[in-house]
Design a protein around this motif. Structure first.
Motif, PDB file in Angstrom:
ATOM      1  N   VAL A 147       0.837  -1.201   0.000  1.00 34.33           N
ATOM      2  CA  VAL A 147       0.000   0.000   0.000  1.00 34.33           C
ATOM      3  C   VAL A 147       0.874   1.254   0.000  1.00 34.33           C
ATOM      4  O   VAL A 147       0.565   2.247  -0.672  1.00 34.33           O
ATOM      5  N   GLU A 148       1.989   1.210   0.726  1.00 32.80           N
ATOM      6  CA  GLU A 148       2.899   2.348   0.738  1.00 32.80           C
ATOM      7  C   GLU A 148       3.468   2.612  -0.654  1.00 32.80           C
ATOM      8  O   GLU A 148       3.632   3.763  -1.068  1.00 32.80           O
ATOM      9  N   GLN A 149       3.757   1.532  -1.391  1.00 33.12           N
ATOM     10  CA  GLN A 149       4.334   1.703  -2.722  1.00 33.12           C
ATOM     11  C   GLN A 149       3.279   2.024  -3.776  1.00 33.12           C
ATOM     12  O   GLN A 149       3.467   2.890  -4.625  1.00 33.12           O
ATOM     13  N   ALA A 150       2.133   1.317  -3.708  1.00 33.58           N
ATOM     14  CA  ALA A 150       1.163   1.386  -4.807  1.00 33.58           C
ATOM     15  C   ALA A 150      -0.110   2.154  -4.465  1.00 33.58           C
ATOM     16  O   ALA A 150      -0.930   2.407  -5.354  1.00 33.58           O
ATOM     17  N   GLY A 151      -0.316   2.470  -3.191  1.00 36.72           N
ATOM     18  CA  GLY A 151      -1.551   3.134  -2.801  1.00 36.72           C
ATOM     19  C   GLY A 151      -2.682   2.131  -2.621  1.00 36.72           C
ATOM     20  O   GLY A 151      -2.466   0.914  -2.603  1.00 36.72           O
ATOM     21  N   ALA A 152      -3.887   2.663  -2.506  1.00 37.47           N
ATOM     22  CA  ALA A 152      -5.049   1.800  -2.280  1.00 37.47           C
ATOM     23  C   ALA A 152      -5.292   0.891  -3.485  1.00 37.47           C
ATOM     24  O   ALA A 152      -5.255   1.332  -4.627  1.00 37.47           O
ATOM     25  N   VAL A 153      -5.536  -0.389  -3.203  1.00 31.04           N
ATOM     26  CA  VAL A 153      -5.798  -1.380  -4.251  1.00 31.04           C
ATOM     27  C   VAL A 153      -7.041  -2.161  -3.848  1.00 31.04           C
ATOM     28  O   VAL A 153      -7.110  -2.700  -2.739  1.00 31.04           O
ATOM     29  N   GLU A 154      -8.018  -2.221  -4.717  1.00 29.25           N
ATOM     30  CA  GLU A 154      -9.237  -2.964  -4.438  1.00 29.25           C
ATOM     31  C   GLU A 154      -9.000  -4.472  -4.596  1.00 29.25           C
ATOM     32  O   GLU A 154      -8.127  -4.889  -5.360  1.00 29.25           O
ATOM     33  N   PRO A 155      -9.773  -5.295  -3.879  1.00 29.36           N
ATOM     34  CA  PRO A 155      -9.643  -6.749  -4.062  1.00 29.36           C
ATOM     35  C   PRO A 155      -9.925  -7.158  -5.501  1.00 29.36           C
ATOM     36  O   PRO A 155     -10.742  -6.547  -6.193  1.00 29.36           O
ATOM     37  N   VAL A 210       0.832  -4.674  -7.340  1.00 29.80           N
ATOM     38  CA  VAL A 210      -0.600  -4.379  -7.321  1.00 29.80           C
ATOM     39  C   VAL A 210      -1.415  -5.649  -7.589  1.00 29.80           C
ATOM     40  O   VAL A 210      -2.430  -5.910  -6.911  1.00 29.80           O
ATOM     41  N   ALA A 211      -0.995  -6.451  -8.531  1.00 26.29           N
ATOM     42  CA  ALA A 211      -1.727  -7.673  -8.867  1.00 26.29           C
ATOM     43  C   ALA A 211      -1.747  -8.647  -7.692  1.00 26.29           C
ATOM     44  O   ALA A 211      -2.782  -9.242  -7.368  1.00 26.29           O
ATOM     45  N   ARG A 212      -0.577  -8.812  -7.018  1.00 21.18           N
ATOM     46  CA  ARG A 212      -0.531  -9.734  -5.883  1.00 21.18           C
ATOM     47  C   ARG A 212      -1.359  -9.205  -4.711  1.00 21.18           C
ATOM     48  O   ARG A 212      -2.015  -9.977  -4.010  1.00 21.18           O
ATOM     49  N   LEU A 213      -1.322  -7.901  -4.481  1.00 23.23           N
ATOM     50  CA  LEU A 213      -2.106  -7.330  -3.390  1.00 23.23           C
ATOM     51  C   LEU A 213      -3.600  -7.503  -3.646  1.00 23.23           C
ATOM     52  O   LEU A 213      -4.370  -7.831  -2.737  1.00 23.23           O
ATOM     53  N   ALA A 214      -4.036  -7.309  -4.885  1.00 24.32           N
ATOM     54  CA  ALA A 214      -5.448  -7.484  -5.227  1.00 24.32           C
ATOM     55  C   ALA A 214      -5.886  -8.932  -5.009  1.00 24.32           C
ATOM     56  O   ALA A 214      -6.962  -9.198  -4.455  1.00 24.32           O
ATOM     57  N   GLU A 215      -5.058  -9.874  -5.444  1.00 24.05           N
ATOM     58  CA  GLU A 215      -5.361 -11.291  -5.227  1.00 24.05           C
ATOM     59  C   GLU A 215      -5.409 -11.603  -3.736  1.00 24.05           C
ATOM     60  O   GLU A 215      -6.297 -12.329  -3.268  1.00 24.05           O
ATOM     61  N   LEU A 216      -4.457 -11.076  -3.013  1.00 26.03           N
ATOM     62  CA  LEU A 216      -4.377 -11.358  -1.584  1.00 26.03           C
ATOM     63  C   LEU A 216      -5.606 -10.819  -0.858  1.00 26.03           C
ATOM     64  O   LEU A 216      -6.184 -11.495  -0.002  1.00 26.03           O
ATOM     65  N   ARG A 217      -6.037  -9.633  -1.219  1.00 24.91           N
ATOM     66  CA  ARG A 217      -7.171  -9.032  -0.524  1.00 24.91           C
ATOM     67  C   ARG A 217      -8.456  -9.833  -0.736  1.00 24.91           C
ATOM     68  O   ARG A 217      -9.247  -9.990   0.205  1.00 24.91           O
ATOM     69  N   VAL A 218      -8.694 -10.347  -1.936  1.00 24.34           N
ATOM     70  CA  VAL A 218      -9.924 -11.110  -2.149  1.00 24.34           C
ATOM     71  C   VAL A 218      -9.868 -12.431  -1.381  1.00 24.34           C
ATOM     72  O   VAL A 218     -10.883 -12.880  -0.815  1.00 24.34           O
ATOM     73  N   MET A 219      -8.692 -13.060  -1.307  1.00 21.25           N
ATOM     74  CA  MET A 219      -8.574 -14.302  -0.532  1.00 21.25           C
ATOM     75  C   MET A 219      -8.753 -14.044   0.953  1.00 21.25           C
ATOM     76  O   MET A 219      -9.483 -14.766   1.646  1.00 21.25           O
ATOM     77  N   LEU A 220      -8.095 -13.007   1.450  1.00 20.63           N
ATOM     78  CA  LEU A 220      -8.217 -12.683   2.871  1.00 20.63           C
ATOM     79  C   LEU A 220      -9.639 -12.263   3.220  1.00 20.63           C
ATOM     80  O   LEU A 220     -10.120 -12.530   4.326  1.00 20.63           O
ATOM     81  N   GLY A 221     -10.318 -11.619   2.279  1.00 23.81           N
ATOM     82  CA  GLY A 221     -11.706 -11.239   2.518  1.00 23.81           C
ATOM     83  C   GLY A 221     -12.596 -12.445   2.737  1.00 23.81           C
ATOM     84  O   GLY A 221     -13.469 -12.446   3.612  1.00 23.81           O
ATOM     85  N   VAL A 222     -12.386 -13.501   1.951  1.00 26.00           N
ATOM     86  CA  VAL A 222     -13.148 -14.738   2.121  1.00 26.00           C
ATOM     87  C   VAL A 222     -12.912 -15.332   3.504  1.00 26.00           C
ATOM     88  O   VAL A 222     -13.834 -15.868   4.131  1.00 26.00           O
ATOM     89  N   LEU A 223     -11.691 -15.220   3.995  1.00 28.03           N
ATOM     90  CA  LEU A 223     -11.340 -15.778   5.301  1.00 28.03           C
ATOM     91  C   LEU A 223     -11.645 -14.819   6.453  1.00 28.03           C
ATOM     92  O   LEU A 223     -11.454 -15.170   7.619  1.00 28.03           O
ATOM     93  N   GLY A 224     -12.094 -13.607   6.114  1.00 25.37           N
ATOM     94  CA  GLY A 224     -12.359 -12.613   7.152  1.00 25.37           C
ATOM     95  C   GLY A 224     -11.104 -12.053   7.769  1.00 25.37           C
ATOM     96  O   GLY A 224     -11.115 -11.627   8.927  1.00 25.37           O
ATOM     97  N   LEU A 225      -9.999 -12.014   7.003  1.00 22.66           N
ATOM     98  CA  LEU A 225      -8.690 -11.636   7.545  1.00 22.66           C
ATOM     99  C   LEU A 225      -8.025 -10.485   6.795  1.00 22.66           C
ATOM    100  O   LEU A 225      -6.816 -10.291   6.928  1.00 22.66           O
ATOM    101  N   ASP A 226      -8.789  -9.730   6.029  1.00 21.85           N
ATOM    102  CA  ASP A 226      -8.198  -8.618   5.276  1.00 21.85           C
ATOM    103  C   ASP A 226      -7.871  -7.474   6.235  1.00 21.85           C
ATOM    104  O   ASP A 226      -8.779  -6.839   6.782  1.00 21.85           O
ATOM    105  N   PRO A 227      -6.586  -7.187   6.477  1.00 17.32           N
ATOM    106  CA  PRO A 227      -6.241  -6.133   7.444  1.00 17.32           C
ATOM    107  C   PRO A 227      -6.681  -4.744   7.001  1.00 17.32           C
ATOM    108  O   PRO A 227      -6.721  -3.819   7.819  1.00 17.32           O
ATOM    109  N   LEU A 228      -7.040  -4.586   5.711  1.00 20.68           N
ATOM    110  CA  LEU A 228      -7.498  -3.286   5.226  1.00 20.68           C
ATOM    111  C   LEU A 228      -9.011  -3.117   5.356  1.00 20.68           C
ATOM    112  O   LEU A 228      -9.540  -2.036   5.092  1.00 20.68           O
ATOM    113  N   ASP A 229      -9.696  -4.193   5.777  1.00 15.02           N
ATOM    114  CA  ASP A 229     -11.141  -4.085   6.013  1.00 15.02           C
ATOM    115  C   ASP A 229     -11.397  -3.123   7.172  1.00 15.02           C
ATOM    116  O   ASP A 229     -10.687  -3.133   8.159  1.00 15.02           O
TER     117      ASP A 229
END
Length: 464
Positions: A325-333, A378-397
């Motif tokens: 996020v520091e490098q790329a800014g906000a990234v949506e899942p 950015v691509a890895r962060l987007a993938e990570l956020r959707v996976m973490l969202g499913v698990l209820g573990l997205d720290p940006l939620d």
């Protein structure tokens, strides 16, 4: 790929075929609110929260019912011991459970009915069972006649001749000691409600059969709960509901225990770890990671070492998210999870295998960061956020952002100000090419539990 679930009644993993296409109905046996929750209690809520989230992700319209048992023998006993109304004890602990569910990121159920709010539905079910010859009244109690229901004990795979049915005080008038109480006759000083068979209160099992019928109808998809509920609770629910004429649950799903020293975590054993105390020592999102990431059918043996390992593992995930996020800014899942993650989750909610994809993505993301590859980051962060969202573990939620702010924003600000003063001294030493002093400052900070990283925008610190 079709979602596949282990069905306790079939003793195998089955393809999930919903009763109504595109919809899934889930009934989860919730809290008996006689005491505040320990982490063993809350594991069930977490496991079925992940199940619900996965069905949501797969496009199902989910109806999720989780009941509250607000009257039973233990609540009444505590009322007598403490000289407090039974409803006061129940409500206090119901609030404690809901607070724990909220703190650990569980979505609220569609409906959360209380047992004492459904006495008319229980009376109607008992009347129907008596009329059909499956139940009888005796001494103000109402019992289910287990021999009248040939399918009895198929879920727990027991033999009726060997059955020892748990019985409570005051259960008189049984025709067969294996019959179980659906309604218990009133006793002096105890709460009671009027019925055609006299005043009394619900037996434990009747409430769930009646409430599942009210909120989900005569047939629904999945019934869940802890493995300790298979007998007698779920076995007796099935007998009541099916003898009444309901098809009841198509699938039975059970989560395993949290143990300490090989024993089930429980109040009676004195080995419980209250959620309210745990979240004072560990961040709630870390506790969710610890309890939610093992497979739901696997026992978790509690230890501080295992909890520390979970904390370190989640820190690696969170560290990448922060740096990205520091490098790329906000990234949506991303719109979809990676195929391997989906395959794991479709296979009986294989969270451990899905988590391996999460950590692989983190490693790839860290490599992209090191290479200053913003597109891949950015691509890895987007993938990570959707996976973490499913698990209820997205720290940006926002759920977790709010929780962290509540507990640590003020302290973080103070620590950040102090560390910045020291980092300014280090920068000054580097500017005058006094690298020995700069390195000594960095080493001292690392000994204090801080990791210093030099970035294009200046030095950055994180907890080790």
């Amino acid at each position: 790929m079709t979602i596949r679930l282990y069905d306790t009644s079939a003793r195998q993993i089955r393809d999930f075929i919903p009763l109504t296409p595109g919809c899934v109905s889930i009934y989860l046996c919730g809290a008996t609110v006689q005491a505040a929750p320990h982490i063993g209690h809350i594991r069930s809520g977490l496991n079925f929260d992940i199940m619900r989230r996965w069905f949501d992700y797969r496009g199902y319209d989910v109806t999720f019912v989780r009941n509250v048992t607000d009257i039973d023998d233990k609540i009444i006993a505590k009322s007598a011991e403490q000289g407090r109304p039974w409803w006061s004890i129940g409500y206090e602990n119901e609030v404690a459970f809901n607070t724990a569910y909220d703190r650990l990121g569980c979505l609220r159920p569609t409906y959360e009915p209380r047992a004492t709010g459904h006495i008319p539905e229980m009376v109607a079910m008992m009347r129907g069972l008596i009329e059909r010859g499956h139940a009888y009244a005796a001494d103000g109690n109402v019992y289910f006649d287990v021999k009248s229901f040939p399918e009895y004990l198929q879920l727990s795979n027991q033999e009726l001749d060997n059955l020892l049915q748990p019985s409570g005080e005051g259960e008189t008038g049984k025709r067969d000691p294996r019959d179980f109480a659906m309604w218990k006759a009133a006793r002096d000083g105890e709460p009671s409600w009027e019925t055609p068979w006299g005043r009394g209160r619900p037996g434990w099992h009747l409430e769930c059969s009646a409430m599942a019928h009210k909120y989900l109808g005569s047939a629904f998809d999945i019934h869940g709960g802890g493995v300790d509920l298979v007998f007698p609770h779920h076995e007796n629910e099935i007998a009541q509901a099916k003898a009444f004429g309901d098809d009841f649950a198509a699938y039975w799903s059970h989560n395993a225990w949290v143990t300490m020293s090989g024993e089930k975590m429980s109040k009676s054993l004195g080995n419980s770890v209250l959620v309210s105390e745990m979240v004072k020592r560990r961040r709630p999102i870390v506790l969710r990671y610890y309890l939610g990431t093992p497979h739901y059918r696997s026992t978790i043996e509690y230890s501080e070492e295992a909890l520390h390992e979970a904390e370190a593992a989640f820190a690696r995930i969170e560290g990448f998210v922060q740096r990205a996020v520091e490098q790329a800014g906000a990234v949506e899942p991303a719109p979809e999870v990676p195929p391997a993650f989906a395959e794991a989750m479709d296979d009986d909610l294989g969270v451990p295998q899905a988590l391996a994809i999460v950590h692989t993505t983190v490693r790839q993301g860290n490599a992209a960061l090191a290479a200053d590859d913003k597109e891949s980051t950015v691509a890895r962060l987007a993938e990570l956020r959707v996976m973490l969202g499913v698990l209820g573990l997205d720290p940006l939620d926002e759920r977790w952002a709010d929780g962290d702010a509540e507990r640590g924003a003020e302290l973080h600000g103070v620590v950040d100000s102090l560390v910045r003063l020291v980092l300014d001294q280090r920068q000054a030493a580097r500017a005058r090419k006094d690298y020995a002093t700069a390195d000594a400052i960095r080493d001292q900070l690392q000994q204090s539990g801080l990791v210093i990283e030099d970035t294009p925008s200046g030095p950055r610190w994180t907890l080790s």
